[in-house]
Design a protein around this motif. Structure first.
Motif, short mmCIF file in Angstrom:
data_model
loop_
_atom_site.label_atom_id
_atom_site.label_comp_id
_atom_site.label_asym_id
_atom_site.label_seq_id
_atom_site.Cartn_x
_atom_site.Cartn_y
_atom_site.Cartn_z
N UNK A 41 11.91 57.70 -5.78
CA UNK A 41 11.80 58.32 -4.46
C UNK A 41 10.88 57.46 -3.61
N UNK A 42 11.32 57.10 -2.42
CA UNK A 42 10.55 56.25 -1.52
C UNK A 42 9.74 57.06 -0.52
N UNK A 43 10.28 58.19 -0.08
CA UNK A 43 9.62 59.02 0.92
C UNK A 43 9.80 60.48 0.58
N UNK A 44 8.74 61.25 0.79
CA UNK A 44 8.83 62.71 0.70
C UNK A 44 7.97 63.27 1.83
N UNK A 65 15.60 57.90 -1.37
CA UNK A 65 15.55 57.29 -2.69
C UNK A 65 16.35 55.99 -2.77
N UNK A 66 16.04 55.24 -3.82
CA UNK A 66 16.79 54.03 -4.12
C UNK A 66 18.20 54.31 -4.57
N UNK A 67 18.53 55.58 -4.81
CA UNK A 67 19.91 55.93 -5.18
C UNK A 67 20.82 56.04 -3.95
N UNK A 81 16.14 66.68 11.33
CA UNK A 81 15.61 65.53 10.60
C UNK A 81 16.35 64.28 11.04
N UNK A 82 15.69 63.15 10.89
CA UNK A 82 16.28 61.87 11.24
C UNK A 82 16.04 60.89 10.11
N UNK A 83 16.99 60.02 9.87
CA UNK A 83 16.87 59.02 8.81
C UNK A 83 16.74 57.65 9.44
N UNK A 84 15.83 56.85 8.92
CA UNK A 84 15.65 55.48 9.35
C UNK A 84 15.96 54.60 8.16
N UNK A 85 16.96 53.76 8.28
CA UNK A 85 17.36 52.90 7.15
C UNK A 85 17.04 51.46 7.44
N UNK A 144 13.28 55.70 4.49
CA UNK A 144 12.40 56.56 5.26
C UNK A 144 13.19 57.66 5.95
N UNK A 145 12.55 58.78 6.15
CA UNK A 145 13.15 59.90 6.89
C UNK A 145 12.02 60.73 7.48
N UNK A 146 12.28 61.34 8.62
CA UNK A 146 11.28 62.18 9.28
C UNK A 146 11.94 63.41 9.86
N UNK A 147 11.17 64.47 10.01
CA UNK A 147 11.64 65.65 10.73
C UNK A 147 11.42 65.42 12.22
N UNK A 148 12.40 65.78 13.02
CA UNK A 148 12.31 65.63 14.47
C UNK A 148 12.31 67.02 15.09
#
Length: 79
Positions: free
Chosen positions: A21-24, A37-39, A75-79, A65-69
């Motif tokens: 898991x990269x971000x929580x 996650x790396x998956x 939520x938003x995902x940043x790849x 990475x991901x954040x709540x907006x």
């Protein structure tokens, strides 16, 4: 795992990613956790039950990475 900031004890274990898991991040109200996650999956979890509420799949590379907006899509995902 979600740990208590004061005691360090485990409050909840979220099981479901196949790789690291990269971000929580917690939602502003603390009711949900968003993980990446790396998956190559992003998951939305209930902090009360530990249940996975939503899985976003199909990313070409690992999700980093991901954040709540607040007041938008949730939520938003940043790849």
């Amino acid at each position: 795992e979600a740990l208590c900031a004061e005691s360090g004890r485990c409050l909840r274990t979220f099981t479901g990613h196949a790789r690291w898991v990269h971000t929580a991040v917690f939602s502003p109200d603390g009711g949900q956790v968003l993980t990446t996650s790396g998956d190559r999956k992003v998951k939305l979890w209930s902090t009360d039950s530990g249940e996975c509420l939503l899985t976003l799949e199909g990313h070409a590379r690992w999700a980093c990475s991901a954040v709540f907006a607040p007041r938008q899509l949730g939520c938003s995902c940043v790849l």
